[in-house]
Design a protein around this motif. Structure first.
Motif, short mmCIF file in Angstrom:
data_model
loop_
_atom_site.label_atom_id
_atom_site.label_comp_id
_atom_site.label_asym_id
_atom_site.label_seq_id
_atom_site.Cartn_x
_atom_site.Cartn_y
_atom_site.Cartn_z
N GLU A 1 38.67 46.59 40.88
CA GLU A 1 38.58 45.16 41.53
C GLU A 1 37.28 44.51 41.06
O GLU A 1 37.27 43.32 40.45
CB GLU A 1 38.43 45.17 42.83
CG GLU A 1 39.89 45.52 43.57
CD GLU A 1 39.88 45.22 45.08
OE1 GLU A 1 38.74 45.42 45.72
OE2 GLU A 1 40.97 45.05 45.56
N THR A 2 36.12 45.18 40.88
CA THR A 2 34.93 44.76 40.38
C THR A 2 34.94 44.31 38.85
O THR A 2 34.33 43.25 38.38
CB THR A 2 33.77 45.81 40.71
OG1 THR A 2 33.74 46.00 41.98
CG2 THR A 2 32.45 45.30 40.14
N ILE A 3 35.70 45.40 37.98
CA ILE A 3 35.46 45.27 36.68
C ILE A 3 36.56 43.83 36.44
O ILE A 3 36.16 43.23 35.53
CB ILE A 3 36.08 46.48 35.96
CG1 ILE A 3 35.03 47.55 36.06
CG2 ILE A 3 36.51 45.95 34.64
CD1 ILE A 3 35.69 48.55 35.53
N ILE A 4 37.63 43.81 37.26
CA ILE A 4 38.34 42.82 36.61
C ILE A 4 37.88 41.35 37.34
O ILE A 4 37.89 40.32 36.49
CB ILE A 4 39.96 42.85 37.39
CG1 ILE A 4 40.54 44.23 36.76
CG2 ILE A 4 40.93 41.73 37.22
CD1 ILE A 4 40.68 44.22 35.35
N LYS A 5 37.27 41.30 38.30
CA LYS A 5 36.53 40.15 38.89
C LYS A 5 35.43 39.64 37.95
O LYS A 5 35.48 38.49 37.58
CB LYS A 5 36.04 40.35 40.36
CG LYS A 5 35.37 39.17 40.89
CD LYS A 5 35.10 39.48 42.46
CE LYS A 5 34.23 38.04 42.85
NZ LYS A 5 33.31 38.38 43.63
N THR A 6 34.97 40.60 37.53
CA THR A 6 33.72 40.56 36.40
C THR A 6 34.21 39.86 35.21
O THR A 6 33.60 38.74 34.70
CB THR A 6 32.89 41.44 36.11
OG1 THR A 6 32.30 42.22 37.31
CG2 THR A 6 31.61 41.28 35.30
N LEU A 7 35.22 40.49 34.90
CA LEU A 7 36.23 39.87 33.53
C LEU A 7 36.51 38.31 33.69
O LEU A 7 36.37 37.68 32.69
CB LEU A 7 36.93 40.72 33.10
CG LEU A 7 36.64 42.03 32.41
CD1 LEU A 7 37.63 43.37 32.34
CD2 LEU A 7 35.99 41.71 30.77
N TYR A 8 37.13 38.18 34.89
CA TYR A 8 37.62 36.84 35.21
C TYR A 8 36.69 35.73 35.23
O TYR A 8 36.89 34.84 34.63
CB TYR A 8 38.54 36.79 36.43
CG TYR A 8 39.90 37.35 36.30
CD1 TYR A 8 40.72 36.91 35.15
CD2 TYR A 8 40.53 38.09 36.80
CE1 TYR A 8 42.27 37.16 34.80
CE2 TYR A 8 42.02 38.40 36.67
CZ TYR A 8 42.64 38.18 35.42
OH TYR A 8 44.00 38.54 35.66
N GLU A 9 35.53 36.26 35.92
CA GLU A 9 34.62 35.12 36.48
C GLU A 9 33.47 35.23 35.51
O GLU A 9 32.64 34.19 35.40
CB GLU A 9 34.11 35.36 37.84
CG GLU A 9 35.22 35.18 38.85
CD GLU A 9 34.80 35.55 40.15
OE1 GLU A 9 33.69 35.95 40.45
OE2 GLU A 9 35.76 35.44 41.04
N ILE B 1 29.47 36.52 34.20
CA ILE B 1 28.14 36.84 34.98
C ILE B 1 27.09 36.04 34.30
O ILE B 1 26.51 36.28 33.47
CB ILE B 1 27.90 38.01 35.37
CG1 ILE B 1 28.79 38.94 36.32
CG2 ILE B 1 26.53 38.29 36.15
CD1 ILE B 1 28.50 40.39 36.26
N GLY B 2 26.95 34.74 34.82
CA GLY B 2 25.84 33.67 34.19
C GLY B 2 26.04 33.70 32.78
O GLY B 2 26.96 33.71 32.04
N ASP B 3 24.90 34.04 31.98
CA ASP B 3 25.01 33.94 30.58
C ASP B 3 25.11 35.40 29.98
O ASP B 3 25.06 35.58 28.72
CB ASP B 3 23.49 33.67 30.02
CG ASP B 3 23.48 31.94 30.26
OD1 ASP B 3 24.27 31.42 30.29
OD2 ASP B 3 22.17 31.48 30.25
N CYS B 4 24.99 36.39 30.90
CA CYS B 4 25.06 37.92 30.37
C CYS B 4 26.33 38.23 30.07
O CYS B 4 26.56 39.01 28.96
CB CYS B 4 24.50 39.01 31.93
SG CYS B 4 22.96 38.52 32.23
#
Length: 195
Positions: free
Chosen positions: A15-23, A25-28
């Motif tokens: 869940e964390t990886i997929i959410k991070t890929l969809y959204e 994280i700032g400029d990172c």
């Protein structure tokens, strides 16, 4: 990620990886819905990354009970035809439509290395508990979830993966021989010396 032992994602990591890929994280980490979609498919159907990337709209066939994939696995050369849950089919179709993918076009026109590179960047950013995660972790997640949700039926998972034996599947999933352990635990019959 090469040379390391790949582990299955936990549900939380998935869940964390997929959410991070969809959204993003700032400029990172820039959002990347294509890679998120690729990994969601891998986690839901258990294909290897190369087979996932070779999917085309024409890889689906209509069956009396819905839809199925009809593919030839790259690694084994085996023909694999299996049911695709309607939610997965609709998810992929919606993605293909949004990207203008038609007919015999690849659904994911991207290379394995590009997916691995982006996933590694995300996992590095998320921290050390993600260091053994690779694209293959999502295939292992699929098998592990099927295993535990179906009464630890290793034969079922073996058939889904088309492995040669249940022992291969157990090693692949990192499943210990729980029946042996349970048998040993249930057979303690110590008779103590009288005092």
């Amino acid at each position: 990620m090469a040379g390391k032992t790949t582990t299955a994602c936990t549900h939380e990591q998935y869940e964390t990886i997929i959410k991070t890929l969809y959204e993003g994280i700032g400029d990172c980490i820039q959002p990347n819905p294509r890679i998120a979609t690729i990994l969601v498919i891998e986690a839901n159907v258990g294909l290897r990354i190369g087979d996932t990337l070779s999917l085309r709209r024409s890889s689906f066939i209509k069956t009396p009970s819905g839809h199925a994939f009809n593919i030839v696995e790259h690694k084994t050369g085996k023909i694999r035809r299996f049911k695709v849950q309607e939610q997965v089919y609709n998810f992929l179709l919606e993605y293909a439509d949004s990207e203008g993918i038609e007919g015999d076009d690849l659904i994911f026109p991207i290379g394995v290395r590009a997916v691995q590179k982006h996933l590694k960047k995300v996992c590095d950013w998320l921290g050390p508990e993600y260091e053994d995660i690779s694209t293959h972790s999502f295939r292992k997640y699929f098998g592990t979830e099927i295993y535990y949700k179906n009464g630890k039926d290793i034969e079922l998972v073996r058939r889904l993966y088309q492995h040669s034996s249940a022992a291969v599947t157990a090693r692949y999933l990192g499943v210990t021989d729980e029946k042996i352990e349970q048998a040993l635990d249930s057979h303690v019959d110590i008779i103590y010396r009288p005092k």
